[in-house]
Motif scaffolding. Structure first.
Motif, PDB file in Angstrom:
ATOM      1  N   ASN A 126       0.861  -1.170   0.000  1.00  0.00           N
ATOM      2  CA  ASN A 126       0.000   0.000   0.000  1.00  0.00           C
ATOM      3  C   ASN A 126       0.896   1.218   0.000  1.00  0.00           C
ATOM      4  OD1 ASN A 126      -2.555  -1.020  -0.084  1.00  0.00           O
ATOM      5  ND2 ASN A 126      -2.874  -1.011   2.122  1.00  0.00           N
ATOM      6  N   PHE A 127       0.738   2.114  -0.963  1.00  0.00           N
ATOM      7  CA  PHE A 127       1.591   3.297  -0.992  1.00  0.00           C
ATOM      8  C   PHE A 127       1.322   4.120   0.266  1.00  0.00           C
ATOM      9  CE2 PHE A 127       3.002   7.548  -2.035  1.00  0.00           C
ATOM     10  CZ  PHE A 127       4.218   7.294  -2.627  1.00  0.00           C
ATOM     11  N   GLY A 128       2.380   4.369   1.037  1.00  0.00           N
ATOM     12  CA  GLY A 128       2.235   5.055   2.308  1.00  0.00           C
ATOM     13  C   GLY A 128       1.908   4.126   3.458  1.00  0.00           C
ATOM     14  N   GLY A 129       1.716   2.826   3.156  1.00  0.00           N
ATOM     15  CA  GLY A 129       1.409   1.841   4.187  1.00  0.00           C
ATOM     16  C   GLY A 129       2.412   0.711   4.173  1.00  0.00           C
ATOM     17  N   SER A 130       2.027  -0.414   4.757  1.00  0.00           N
ATOM     18  CA  SER A 130       2.922  -1.567   4.825  1.00  0.00           C
ATOM     19  C   SER A 130       2.803  -2.421   3.564  1.00  0.00           C
ATOM     20  CB  SER A 130       2.580  -2.410   6.058  1.00  0.00           C
ATOM     21  OG  SER A 130       1.248  -2.899   5.957  1.00  0.00           O
ATOM     22  N   ILE A 131       3.665  -3.430   3.472  1.00  0.00           N
ATOM     23  CA  ILE A 131       3.580  -4.421   2.405  1.00  0.00           C
ATOM     24  C   ILE A 131       2.706  -5.567   2.892  1.00  0.00           C
ATOM     25  CG2 ILE A 131       4.879  -6.087   1.027  1.00  0.00           C
ATOM     26  CD1 ILE A 131       7.284  -4.212   1.261  1.00  0.00           C
ATOM     27  N   ARG A 132       1.786  -6.005   2.067  1.00  0.00           N
ATOM     28  CA  ARG A 132       0.955  -7.158   2.434  1.00  0.00           C
ATOM     29  C   ARG A 132       1.422  -8.378   1.645  1.00  0.00           C
ATOM     30  NH1 ARG A 132      -5.219  -5.033   2.655  1.00  0.00           N
ATOM     31  NH2 ARG A 132      -4.462  -3.240   1.479  1.00  0.00           N
ATOM     32  N   LEU A 133       1.609  -9.487   2.377  1.00  0.00           N
ATOM     33  CA  LEU A 133       2.124 -10.727   1.810  1.00  0.00           C
ATOM     34  C   LEU A 133       1.098 -11.834   1.987  1.00  0.00           C
ATOM     35  CD1 LEU A 133       4.536 -12.373   0.616  1.00  0.00           C
ATOM     36  CD2 LEU A 133       5.214 -12.805   2.992  1.00  0.00           C
ATOM     37  N   SER A 134       0.873 -12.582   0.912  1.00  0.00           N
ATOM     38  CA  SER A 134      -0.010 -13.747   0.939  1.00  0.00           C
ATOM     39  C   SER A 134       0.763 -14.975   0.506  1.00  0.00           C
ATOM     40  CB  SER A 134      -1.204 -13.535   0.001  1.00  0.00           C
ATOM     41  OG  SER A 134      -1.956 -14.730  -0.120  1.00  0.00           O
ATOM     42  N   SER A 135       0.548 -16.093   1.184  1.00  0.00           N
ATOM     43  CA  SER A 135       1.200 -17.342   0.794  1.00  0.00           C
ATOM     44  C   SER A 135       0.211 -18.331   0.197  1.00  0.00           C
ATOM     45  CB  SER A 135       1.891 -17.979   2.010  1.00  0.00           C
ATOM     46  OG  SER A 135       0.963 -18.218   3.049  1.00  0.00           O
ATOM     47  N   ASP A 136      -1.021 -17.867  -0.092  1.00  0.00           N
ATOM     48  CA  ASP A 136      -2.045 -18.744  -0.675  1.00  0.00           C
ATOM     49  C   ASP A 136      -2.746 -18.083  -1.860  1.00  0.00           C
ATOM     50  OD1 ASP A 136      -3.509 -16.824   0.666  1.00  0.00           O
ATOM     51  OD2 ASP A 136      -4.338 -18.204   2.158  1.00  0.00           O
ATOM     52  N   ARG A 137      -1.948 -17.466  -2.700  1.00  0.00           N
ATOM     53  CA  ARG A 137      -2.429 -16.824  -3.932  1.00  0.00           C
ATOM     54  C   ARG A 137      -3.492 -15.750  -3.678  1.00  0.00           C
ATOM     55  NH1 ARG A 137      -2.486 -21.333  -8.851  1.00  0.00           N
ATOM     56  NH2 ARG A 137      -0.600 -22.433  -8.216  1.00  0.00           N
ATOM     57  N   GLY A 138      -3.297 -15.011  -2.589  1.00  0.00           N
ATOM     58  CA  GLY A 138      -4.150 -13.851  -2.346  1.00  0.00           C
ATOM     59  C   GLY A 138      -5.398 -14.117  -1.546  1.00  0.00           C
TER      60      GLY A 138
END
Length: 208
Positions: A126-138
């Motif tokens: 998210n621009f200005g926020g954190s990085i979001r990570l998924s390990s199950d294709r979103g």
């Protein structure tokens, strides 16, 4: 495969010594390739396109939607991701771009996506926020990293390491950050053996 801001896509089959214009003449926002270079995906503000013949021909996907901001591809090219700036969703395809499913709303106008080699793990900032990570294709997401203006992120092929660039720092998972000096910028690509290659450098960098 390279995407100029406007014009046709540029394709090289000899390590960048020579380039050939391919595809429609549009304003492009991102490209991604399978490990063999046969399966390609390209995003533009006027459509999302895939190729199954190394860029010789292209087919538009999700034809009713525009404003595509970024793409990512698994090593095989079967799993593809694309971010749409109009509805803020990340879209995933499991069949080389033929069909698509919406994932993860509220990413807004992100301009970078990265996925692991098998396509199972995907990261979107998210621009200005954190990085979001998924390990199950979103399907599910976990936030990582500081709130920042993320310009580029990259996952290692096995999904175990991630690097992120802001306007003044490089963040590498588990190792902290490297400070960019004023008027400097870099782009990174994972090349194996826990190594990220500086593909573009403007100015200088130093350890914090």
């Amino acid at each position: 495969l390279a995407s100029p801001y406007s014009g046709q896509l540029l394709l090289s089959t000899n390590g960048g010594d020579n380039w050939t214009a391919q595809g429609p003449d549009l304003v492009w926002s991102g490209v991604a390739s399978s490990s063999t270079g046969q399966w390609l995906i390209a995003s533009s503000y006027d459509g999302l396109f895939t190729s199954n013949d190394s860029g010789l021909t292209w087919e538009r996907r999700l034809a009713l939607m525009d404003n595509w901001r970024a793409t990512a591809s698994s090593s095989s090219g079967a799993v593809l991701y694309a971010a749409n700036g109009d509805d803020g969703h990340l879209y995933v395809s499991h069949d080389y771009g033929i069909t698509w499913e919406a994932r993860a709303p509220d990413f807004g106008s992100t301009n970078t996506i990265t996925c692991s080699g098998d396509g199972e793990s995907v990261a979107v900032p998210n621009f200005g926020g954190s990085i979001r990570l998924s390990s199950d294709r979103g399907q599910t997401w976990t936030a990582y990293g500081p709130n920042a203006g993320w310009a580029h992120i990259s996952l290692s092929p096995d999904g175990s390491k991630m690097v992120g660039l802001t306007n003044d720092s490089i963040y590498i998972s588990g190792t902290g950050s490297v400070v960019l000096l004023p008027e400097s910028s870099v782009s990174l690509t994972y090349v194996g053996s826990n190594t990220f290659f500086l593909t573009e450098v403007h100015g200088n960098v130093e350890a914090p």
